[in-house]
Scaffold this motif. Structure first.
Motif, PDB file in Angstrom:
ATOM      1  N   LEU A 176       0.821  -1.213   0.000  1.00 50.73           N
ATOM      2  CA  LEU A 176       0.000   0.000   0.000  1.00 50.73           C
ATOM      3  C   LEU A 176       0.856   1.264   0.000  1.00 50.73           C
ATOM      4  CD1 LEU A 176      -2.815  -0.974   2.579  1.00 50.73           C
ATOM      5  CD2 LEU A 176      -2.765  -1.301   0.100  1.00 50.73           C
ATOM      6  N   ASP A 197      11.879   2.744   4.463  1.00 54.27           N
ATOM      7  CA  ASP A 197      11.658   1.303   4.685  1.00 54.27           C
ATOM      8  C   ASP A 197      12.917   0.744   5.329  1.00 54.27           C
ATOM      9  OD1 ASP A 197      10.684  -1.529   4.348  1.00 54.27           O
ATOM     10  OD2 ASP A 197       9.194  -0.518   3.120  1.00 54.27           O
ATOM     11  N   ALA A 216      10.745   2.307  11.669  1.00 56.04           N
ATOM     12  CA  ALA A 216       9.648   3.142  12.162  1.00 56.04           C
ATOM     13  C   ALA A 216       9.647   3.247  13.683  1.00 56.04           C
ATOM     14  CB  ALA A 216       8.319   2.571  11.683  1.00 56.04           C
ATOM     15  N   ASN A 245       2.618   4.254   7.791  1.00 54.70           N
ATOM     16  CA  ASN A 245       2.073   3.099   7.075  1.00 54.70           C
ATOM     17  C   ASN A 245       2.820   1.797   7.383  1.00 54.70           C
ATOM     18  OD1 ASN A 245       0.792   1.714   4.560  1.00 54.70           O
ATOM     19  ND2 ASN A 245       3.007   1.591   4.176  1.00 54.70           N
ATOM     20  N   TYR A 288      -1.988  -7.335  16.731  1.00 53.96           N
ATOM     21  CA  TYR A 288      -2.259  -6.406  15.625  1.00 53.96           C
ATOM     22  C   TYR A 288      -3.533  -5.593  15.894  1.00 53.96           C
ATOM     23  CZ  TYR A 288      -2.942  -5.147  10.640  1.00 53.96           C
ATOM     24  OH  TYR A 288      -3.126  -4.492   9.440  1.00 53.96           O
ATOM     25  N   LYS A 327      -3.700  -1.586  16.214  1.00 56.44           N
ATOM     26  CA  LYS A 327      -4.484  -0.797  15.258  1.00 56.44           C
ATOM     27  C   LYS A 327      -5.594  -0.011  15.966  1.00 56.44           C
ATOM     28  CE  LYS A 327      -2.441  -1.644  11.309  1.00 56.44           C
ATOM     29  NZ  LYS A 327      -1.530  -0.601  10.791  1.00 56.44           N
ATOM     30  N   GLY A 383      -9.950  -2.307   4.850  1.00 58.51           N
ATOM     31  CA  GLY A 383     -10.508  -3.640   5.115  1.00 58.51           C
ATOM     32  C   GLY A 383      -9.701  -4.672   4.350  1.00 58.51           C
TER      33      GLY A 383
HETATM   34  N1  LIG Z   1      -3.105  -5.040   2.943  1.00 59.58           N
HETATM   35  C1  LIG Z   1      -4.229  -4.916   3.613  1.00 59.58           C
HETATM   36  O1  LIG Z   1      -5.256  -5.489   3.242  1.00 59.58           O
HETATM   37  C2  LIG Z   1      -4.289  -4.031   4.840  1.00 59.58           C
HETATM   38  C3  LIG Z   1      -5.501  -3.885   5.513  1.00 59.58           C
HETATM   39  C4  LIG Z   1      -5.555  -3.044   6.621  1.00 59.58           C
HETATM   40  C5  LIG Z   1      -4.422  -2.380   7.046  1.00 59.58           C
HETATM   41  N2  LIG Z   1      -3.247  -2.555   6.393  1.00 59.58           N
HETATM   42  C6  LIG Z   1      -2.084  -1.807   6.880  1.00 59.58           C
HETATM   43  O2  LIG Z   1      -1.519  -1.092   5.799  1.00 59.58           O
HETATM   44  C7  LIG Z   1      -0.119  -0.935   6.013  1.00 59.58           C
HETATM   45  C8  LIG Z   1       0.647  -1.445   4.794  1.00 59.58           C
HETATM   46  O3  LIG Z   1       0.346  -2.820   4.624  1.00 59.58           O
HETATM   47  P1  LIG Z   1       0.729  -3.651   3.305  1.00 59.58           P
HETATM   48  O4  LIG Z   1      -0.370  -4.613   3.081  1.00 59.58           O
HETATM   49  O5  LIG Z   1       1.122  -2.739   2.223  1.00 59.58           O
HETATM   50  O6  LIG Z   1       1.963  -4.481   3.857  1.00 59.58           O
HETATM   51  P2  LIG Z   1       3.390  -4.799   3.185  1.00 59.58           P
HETATM   52  O7  LIG Z   1       3.994  -5.870   4.014  1.00 59.58           O
HETATM   53  O8  LIG Z   1       3.240  -5.014   1.721  1.00 59.58           O
HETATM   54  O9  LIG Z   1       4.185  -3.414   3.400  1.00 59.58           O
HETATM   55  C9  LIG Z   1       4.630  -3.003   4.669  1.00 59.58           C
HETATM   56  C10 LIG Z   1       5.991  -2.340   4.509  1.00 59.58           C
HETATM   57  O10 LIG Z   1       6.425  -1.930   5.811  1.00 59.58           O
HETATM   58  C11 LIG Z   1       7.818  -2.215   5.892  1.00 59.58           C
HETATM   59  N3  LIG Z   1       8.212  -2.326   7.305  1.00 59.58           N
HETATM   60  C12 LIG Z   1       8.049  -3.379   8.139  1.00 59.58           C
HETATM   61  N4  LIG Z   1       8.569  -3.091   9.342  1.00 59.58           N
HETATM   62  C13 LIG Z   1       9.065  -1.836   9.272  1.00 59.58           C
HETATM   63  C14 LIG Z   1       9.732  -0.989  10.193  1.00 59.58           C
HETATM   64  N5  LIG Z   1      10.009  -1.381  11.455  1.00 59.58           N
HETATM   65  N6  LIG Z   1      10.100   0.248   9.772  1.00 59.58           N
HETATM   66  C15 LIG Z   1       9.858   0.657   8.504  1.00 59.58           C
HETATM   67  N7  LIG Z   1       9.240  -0.115   7.592  1.00 59.58           N
HETATM   68  C16 LIG Z   1       8.856  -1.336   7.973  1.00 59.58           C
HETATM   69  C17 LIG Z   1       8.007  -3.506   5.128  1.00 59.58           C
HETATM   70  O11 LIG Z   1       9.362  -3.701   4.755  1.00 59.58           O
HETATM   71  C18 LIG Z   1       7.060  -3.298   3.952  1.00 59.58           C
HETATM   72  O12 LIG Z   1       7.705  -2.704   2.845  1.00 59.58           O
HETATM   73  C19 LIG Z   1       0.203  -1.687   7.304  1.00 59.58           C
HETATM   74  O13 LIG Z   1       0.212  -0.783   8.396  1.00 59.58           O
HETATM   75  C20 LIG Z   1      -0.954  -2.654   7.426  1.00 59.58           C
HETATM   76  O14 LIG Z   1      -1.168  -3.051   8.746  1.00 59.58           O
HETATM   77  C21 LIG Z   1      -3.142  -3.365   5.309  1.00 59.58           C
END
Ligand SMILES: NC(=O)c1ccc[n+]([C@@H]2O[C@H](COP(=O)([O-])OP(=O)(O)OC[C@H]3O[C@@H](n4cnc5c(N)ncnc54)[C@H](O)[C@@H]3O)[C@@H](O)[C@H]2O)c1
Length: 245
Positions: free
Chosen positions: A17, A36, A62, A88, A153, A157, A184
């Motif tokens: 995302l 990242d 982060a 994020n 989690y 959240k 979602g």
């Molecule tokens: N994908 C979904 O359906 C969904 C739904 C609800 C919420 N989210 C939230 O959206 C956000 C992005 O999710 P995503 O699906 O793109 O996940 P993803 O795993 O594709 O991307 C997450 C990124 O965060 C980086 N990361 C992990 N730990 C880190 C740290 N300590 N410091 C910096 N970067 C770090 C990872 O290397 C990765 O590039 C997250 O917070 C996730 O909880 C995702």
């Protein structure tokens, strides 16, 4: 070009995302700092974005206070300002409480909740002295309804919602807005790998009848980053196709 001239930081932006958000903000005229944990992943993301100098990558954890402060400094050095900060970055370590280790509870709280607090604090500190800005914290529908197997989690959240509202009250006077989004079921590799019967069951719960796309999350982030949302702070926007309303 609704964010032309703005400078945005997006944490965890090398994939998923965060990369979709980066692409969307760049297309609408922003300059973007992607953070990242791996230089290689950031290099791949930057090559994919092909942003001709409007995007840079910074390796930063982060949940590390020094890394987060360094991101603020590098952003202002590189682009001269900071208008938007998206917390994020995220990980999951799913297990039932019976099986979840204390380490995996702490790790998820650390990256999501402490990370979002550190990012919100650092961004707000700069923005309040420089005319305001928009902070966008990525929560999840899991933080609204709770998911079995995700006590860590879901807690993180839900905590992000409380911290966003509290922060919005602290820094609103200085023109700093703090909002949260709750995606979602978004079509990421995780969703694609679900067994078909699980996908069918999940789809039946979504009034709009389909999973969300990363671009649809990025569009809401664009709105919150832009002045179109100038009178919104402390809100939580669900991006769920109506699931769990
Ligand atoms: N994908 C979904 O359906 C969904 C739904 C609800 C919420 N989210 C939230 O959206 C956000 C992005 O999710 P995503 O699906 O793109 O996940 P993803 O795993 O594709 O991307 C997450 C990124 O965060 C980086 N990361 C992990 N730990 C880190 C740290 N300590 N410091 C910096 N970067 C770090 C990872 O290397 C990765 O590039 C997250 O917070 C996730 O909880 C995702």
């Amino acid at each position: 070009m609704i964010v032309a001239g703005k400078v945005a930081v997006i944490t965890g932006a090398a994939g998923g995302l965060g990369l979709a958000m980066s692409r969307r903000l760049l297309a609408e005229g922003a300059r973007v700092v992607l953070t990242d944990i791996s230089q290689e992943a950031l290099d791949r993301a930057l090559a994919e974005l092909d942003s001709s100098g409007s995007a840079v990558g910074v390796v930063a954890r982060a949940s590390d206070p020094n890394d987060v402060e360094t991101v603020v400094t590098k952003t202002v050095t590189e682009f001269g300002r900071l208008d938007v900060w998206v917390n994020n970055a995220g990980i999951t370590r799913d297990a039932t409480m019976r099986k979840m280790s204390v380490e995996d509870f702490d790790l998820v709280i650390d990256v999501h909740l402490r990370g979002t607090w550190l990012g919100t604090r650092a961004a707000a500190n700069w923005m309040r002295d420089n005319g305001g800005g928009s902070i966008i914290n990525v929560s999840s529908i899991s933080g609204k309804v709770g998911n079995a197997g995700q006590t860590n989690y879901s807690a993180a959240k839900a905590g992000i919602v409380g911290l966003s509202k509290a922060a919005a009250k602290e820094v609103g006077f200085a023109g700093v807005r703090v909002n949260a989004i709750q995606p979602g079921l978004i079509r990421t590799p995780m969703i694609e790998s679900m067994p078909d019967h699980v996908k069918t069951a999940r789809l039946a719960e979504i009034p709009l009848g389909r999973f969300g796309e990363p671009d649809e999350v990025a569009d809401v982030v664009l709105f919150l980053a832009s002045d179109l949302s100038r009178y919104l702070t402390g809100t939580v926007i669900e991006i769920s196709g109506g699931r769990n309303i």
